[in-house]
Design an enzyme around this catalytic site. Structure first.
Site, PDB file in Angstrom:
ATOM      1  N   CYS A   1       0.815  -1.228   0.000  1.00  0.00           N
ATOM      2  CA  CYS A   1       0.000   0.000   0.000  1.00  0.00           C
ATOM      3  C   CYS A   1       0.845   1.274   0.000  1.00  0.00           C
ATOM      4  CB  CYS A   1      -0.950   0.007   1.191  1.00  0.00           C
ATOM      5  SG  CYS A   1      -2.014  -1.437   1.228  1.00  0.00           S
TER       6      CYS A   1
ATOM      7  N   HIS B   1      -3.010   7.176   2.515  1.00  0.00           N
ATOM      8  CA  HIS B   1      -3.497   5.880   2.050  1.00  0.00           C
ATOM      9  C   HIS B   1      -4.809   5.618   2.783  1.00  0.00           C
ATOM     10  CE1 HIS B   1      -4.065   1.769   1.280  1.00  0.00           C
ATOM     11  NE2 HIS B   1      -3.623   1.331   2.441  1.00  0.00           N
TER      12      HIS B   1
ATOM     13  N   ASN C   1     -10.223   0.196   0.649  1.00  0.00           N
ATOM     14  CA  ASN C   1      -8.762   0.213   0.572  1.00  0.00           C
ATOM     15  C   ASN C   1      -8.339  -0.368  -0.782  1.00  0.00           C
ATOM     16  OD1 ASN C   1      -6.034  -0.355   0.752  1.00  0.00           O
ATOM     17  ND2 ASN C   1      -6.106  -1.115   2.846  1.00  0.00           N
TER      18      ASN C   1
HETATM   19  N1  COA Z   1     -18.022  -7.806  10.839  1.00  0.00           N
HETATM   20  C1  COA Z   1     -18.534  -7.929  12.071  1.00  0.00           C
HETATM   21  N2  COA Z   1     -17.798  -8.213  13.144  1.00  0.00           N
HETATM   22  C2  COA Z   1     -16.473  -8.375  12.955  1.00  0.00           C
HETATM   23  C3  COA Z   1     -15.879  -8.262  11.689  1.00  0.00           C
HETATM   24  C4  COA Z   1     -16.712  -7.970  10.611  1.00  0.00           C
HETATM   25  N3  COA Z   1     -16.238  -7.834   9.352  1.00  0.00           N
HETATM   26  N4  COA Z   1     -14.555  -8.468  11.808  1.00  0.00           N
HETATM   27  C5  COA Z   1     -14.323  -8.720  13.114  1.00  0.00           C
HETATM   28  N5  COA Z   1     -15.482  -8.654  13.793  1.00  0.00           N
HETATM   29  C6  COA Z   1     -15.678  -8.846  15.238  1.00  0.00           C
HETATM   30  C7  COA Z   1     -14.637  -9.737  15.857  1.00  0.00           C
HETATM   31  O1  COA Z   1     -14.967 -11.107  15.741  1.00  0.00           O
HETATM   32  C8  COA Z   1     -14.649  -9.266  17.273  1.00  0.00           C
HETATM   33  O2  COA Z   1     -15.734  -9.839  17.936  1.00  0.00           O
HETATM   34  P1  COA Z   1     -15.631 -10.252  19.499  1.00  0.00           P
HETATM   35  O3  COA Z   1     -15.366  -8.967  20.232  1.00  0.00           O
HETATM   36  O4  COA Z   1     -16.978 -10.815  19.782  1.00  0.00           O
HETATM   37  O5  COA Z   1     -14.525 -11.225  19.576  1.00  0.00           O
HETATM   38  C9  COA Z   1     -14.902  -7.774  17.147  1.00  0.00           C
HETATM   39  O6  COA Z   1     -15.528  -7.600  15.885  1.00  0.00           O
HETATM   40  C10 COA Z   1     -13.655  -6.934  17.233  1.00  0.00           C
HETATM   41  O7  COA Z   1     -12.673  -7.535  16.386  1.00  0.00           O
HETATM   42  P2  COA Z   1     -11.277  -6.845  16.083  1.00  0.00           P
HETATM   43  O8  COA Z   1     -10.490  -7.716  15.183  1.00  0.00           O
HETATM   44  O9  COA Z   1     -10.675  -6.405  17.395  1.00  0.00           O
HETATM   45  O10 COA Z   1     -11.795  -5.559  15.295  1.00  0.00           O
HETATM   46  P3  COA Z   1     -11.059  -4.208  15.087  1.00  0.00           P
HETATM   47  O11 COA Z   1     -11.757  -3.141  15.767  1.00  0.00           O
HETATM   48  O12 COA Z   1      -9.580  -4.343  15.282  1.00  0.00           O
HETATM   49  O13 COA Z   1     -11.288  -4.003  13.522  1.00  0.00           O
HETATM   50  C11 COA Z   1     -10.089  -4.174  11.463  1.00  0.00           C
HETATM   51  C12 COA Z   1     -10.773  -4.938  12.586  1.00  0.00           C
HETATM   52  C13 COA Z   1      -9.538  -5.188  10.474  1.00  0.00           C
HETATM   53  C14 COA Z   1     -11.118  -3.304  10.791  1.00  0.00           C
HETATM   54  C15 COA Z   1      -8.970  -3.311  12.089  1.00  0.00           C
HETATM   55  O14 COA Z   1      -8.163  -4.097  12.926  1.00  0.00           O
HETATM   56  C16 COA Z   1      -8.133  -2.654  11.038  1.00  0.00           C
HETATM   57  O15 COA Z   1      -8.583  -1.835  10.288  1.00  0.00           O
HETATM   58  N6  COA Z   1      -6.835  -2.978  11.024  1.00  0.00           N
HETATM   59  C17 COA Z   1      -5.944  -2.436  10.042  1.00  0.00           C
HETATM   60  C18 COA Z   1      -6.164  -3.172   8.752  1.00  0.00           C
HETATM   61  C19 COA Z   1      -5.600  -2.438   7.577  1.00  0.00           C
HETATM   62  O16 COA Z   1      -5.751  -1.255   7.492  1.00  0.00           O
HETATM   63  N7  COA Z   1      -4.976  -3.191   6.690  1.00  0.00           N
HETATM   64  C20 COA Z   1      -4.421  -2.668   5.516  1.00  0.00           C
HETATM   65  C21 COA Z   1      -3.235  -1.842   5.826  1.00  0.00           C
HETATM   66  S1  COA Z   1      -2.591  -1.238   4.377  1.00  0.00           S
END
Ligand code: COA
Length: 404
Positions: free
Chosen positions: A114, A258, A288
Site C-alpha cells: 500500500c 493511504h 482500501n
Molecule cells: N463484521 C462484524 N464483526 C467483525 C468483523 C466484521 N467484518 N470483523 C471482526 N469482527 C468482530 C470480531 O470477531 C470481534 O468480535 P468479538 O469482540 O466478539 O470477539 C470484534 O468484531 C472486534 O474484532 P477486532 O479484530 O478487534 O476488530 P477491530 O476493531 O480491530 O477491527 C479491522 C478490525 C480489520 C477493521 C482493524 O483491525 C483494522 O482496520 N486494522 C488495520 C487493517 C488495515 O488497514 N490493513 C491494511 C493496511 S494497508
C-alpha cells in the site's frame, strides 16, 4: 543542475460494479453498521471479468496523459506500483507501455504494497532530478478482489479495485516533489502478506492441495497489529517529510493518506494536533485500494477543487512489508479545460498502438515458423505432453494432491 519533478497530469479509473456493505453482508457474517463504524467504508468497486490490473491501469494512464496533454512517446519511464500483477513477468508496466504505445519508455513494477505509490513517486522524482528521464508515468493499480478470501470477514470487507496515475515532468522551476521519506521493517512481514503460488518447496498451481493445505494466494492479515503499526508510524513520517521539505505543519494545505481505515487517520490527526479536515478521505466510496488509493484520492481531491496552485500537499502511505513513507509536493497546476485536450485523437493512437503490437507479435511468430522453430504455444504443449511444467515436477505435485 538538479531538476524539479512537477505533477502535470492525473487520472483515475474505477470499475463500474459497486459492492455495498449490505450486499457483502448477504454472503459473509458482517453488517453495514460494523463496517462503517470500524473502518469508514460504505462500498467498494469490483473489476469486471474482462478487466485486469493492467487494463484499468491503462485507463487511468490515458486520462493522466490527456490532462498533461502529452503523447505516450514523450514518456521516458513507466513505474507501476501493484501487489496484484497478472504475471510476475512481464511486468504490468510493460503491458501498459504496450497498450499506450509508449515506444521510448522503460517500464517496471514496484512492490511496496500500500506504500507503493509513495515509493514510485520518490523513484520517479529522483530519475527526473538526475536527468536520466524527463517525463515519468507513475501508476498505482490493483484488482484486490482477486486475492481476497471472500469468506474471511476480517479482510474481504476492507479492499476494493481501482487505478490512479500521474504524469511527472522535469523543470528548472522550483516546486513539485519537495521531499520523500521511505521506510521499511521486514520483521513485520507476516502481519500482512499475500503469498504467491511459488512460496512452497513444491511449485503448485492456483487452487491445488499440497501437504493437506489448500494453497491460498489470498491476503493474510493480523488486523489489530497492522492497526497498531499504522497509528505508530503515520504521524511521525508526515512530520519528518514536512521538516525535510523545509516546511512546518502550518504550511501544509492538504494531506492525502493511504485510505485503509478512517480511524487510523483520526489517530494521526490527533497525534499531529491538527483537524481531520486537513486529511482528504474517499475511503467511504472506494475502500482500501492498496497502491491505487493515494492517486485515486488525489484525483477526487482535484475534482472537488481541494487543491489550488501553490498548495503544499503531503502523500502518506503504509502497508505490507512492512513499509511506510511520505512525500511533500508543491501543487502548481490549475485543472485544465478538458475540452481542449484532444483526448479523442490520443485514443485513436492507442487503437493504432494495439494494432502495431499485434502486428509485431504476428511478425515474430511468422519468422519463427519460417526459421523452423516451434512457437511458444507449441513449446508449452510439448512440455505438457512430456509431463513436465516449467515451474517444476508435476508428478510430485500430483502425488501430494492425490494423498489429500
Ligand atoms: N463484521 C462484524 N464483526 C467483525 C468483523 C466484521 N467484518 N470483523 C471482526 N469482527 C468482530 C470480531 O470477531 C470481534 O468480535 P468479538 O469482540 O466478539 O470477539 C470484534 O468484531 C472486534 O474484532 P477486532 O479484530 O478487534 O476488530 P477491530 O476493531 O480491530 O477491527 C479491522 C478490525 C480489520 C477493521 C482493524 O483491525 C483494522 O482496520 N486494522 C488495520 C487493517 C488495515 O488497514 N490493513 C491494511 C493496511 S494497508
Amino acid at each position: 543542475m538538479l531538476k524539479y519533478a512537477h505533477i502535470i497530469g492525473w487520472g483515475s479509473y474505477l470499475p463500474d460494479r459497486i459492492l455495498t456493505n449490505q450486499e457483502l453482508a448477504k454472503t459473509v457474517d458482517t453488517n453495514d453498521e460494523w463496517i462503517r463504524a470500524r473502518t469508514g467504508i460504505h462500498q467498494r468497486h469490483i473489476a469486471a471479468s474482462n478487466e485486469t490490473t493492467a487494463t484499468i491501469a491503462f485507463e487511468a494512464a490515458a486520462r493522466a496523459l490527456d490532462v498533461a496533454q502529452i503523447n505516450p512517446s514523450e514518456i521516458g519511464l513507466i513505474i507501476v506500483a501493484t501487489s496484484t500483477p497478472e504475471y510476475v513477468f512481464p511486468s504490468t508496466a510493460c503491458r501498459v507501455q504496450d497498450y499506450l504505445g509508449a515506444r521510448r519508455a522503460g517500464a517496471f513494477d514496484l512492490s511496496a504494497a500500500c506504500t507503493g505509490f509513495v515509493y514510485a513517486l520518490s523513484m520517479a522524482a529522483n530519475a527526473i532530478a538526475t536527468e536520466s528521464v524527463n517525463s515519468v508515468l507513475v501508476i498505482g493499480t490493483e484488482t484486490m478482489s482477486r486475492v481476497l478470501d471472500w469468506q474471511d470477514r476480517s479482510t474481504c470487507i476492507l479492499f476494493g479495485d481501482g487505478a490512479g496515475a500521474i504524469v511527472l515532468r522535469g523543470s528548472s522551476v522550483p516546486g513539485g516533489v519537495m521531499s520523500s521519506i521511505l521506510r521499511s521493517d521486514g520483521s513485520g512481514g507476516d502481519l500482512l502478506r499475500l503469498p504467491t503460488v511459488y512460496n512452497t518447496a513444491i511449485p503448485v498451481l492456483k487452487g491445488s492441495y499440497v501437504n493437506g493445505h489448500h494453497e491460498s494466494n489470498t491476503i493474510e492479515m493480523d488486523g489489530r497489529q497492522v492497526f497498531r503499526f499504522a497509528t505508530k508510524v503515520v504521524a511521525n513520517v508526515i512530520a519528518d517529510a514536512v521538516t525535510k521539505a523545509g516546511l512546518t505543519m502550518d504550511d501544509i494545505d492538504l494531506i492525502i493518506p493511504h485510505q485503509a481505515n478512517s480511524r487510523i487517520i483520526e489517530s494521526a490527526a490527533k497525534k499531529l494536533k491538527i483537524s481531520t479536515d486537513r486529511f482528504y478521505m474517499n475511503i467511504a466510496q472506494v475502500g482500501n485500494t492498496s497502491a491505487a488509493s493515494i492517486p485515486l484520492a488525489l484525483c477526487d481531491a482535484v475534482a472537488e477543487r481541494q487543491l489550488k496552485p501553490d498548495n503544499n500537499v503531503v502523500f502518506v502511505g503504509f502497508g505490507g512489508g512492512l513499509t511506510w513513507g511520505a512525500s511533500v509536493v508543491k501543487w502548481d497546476v490549475t485543472p485544465p479545460d478538458m475540452e481542449e485536450r484532444g483526448s479523442e485523437w490520443r485514443r485513436t493512437r492507442y487503437v493504432a498502438a494495439r494494432a502495431r503490437s499485434k502486428l509485431r507479435q504476428w511478425q515474430r511468430k511468422t519468422s519463427a515458423r519460417l526459421a523452423g522453430s516451434p512457437t511458444p504455444e507449441a513449446r508449452l504443449k510439448d512440455a505438457d505432453k512430456q509431463g513436465t511444467i516449467a515451474a517444476g515436477d508435476n508428478k510430485e505435485r500430483n502425488q501430494s494432491i492425490k494423498k489429500d
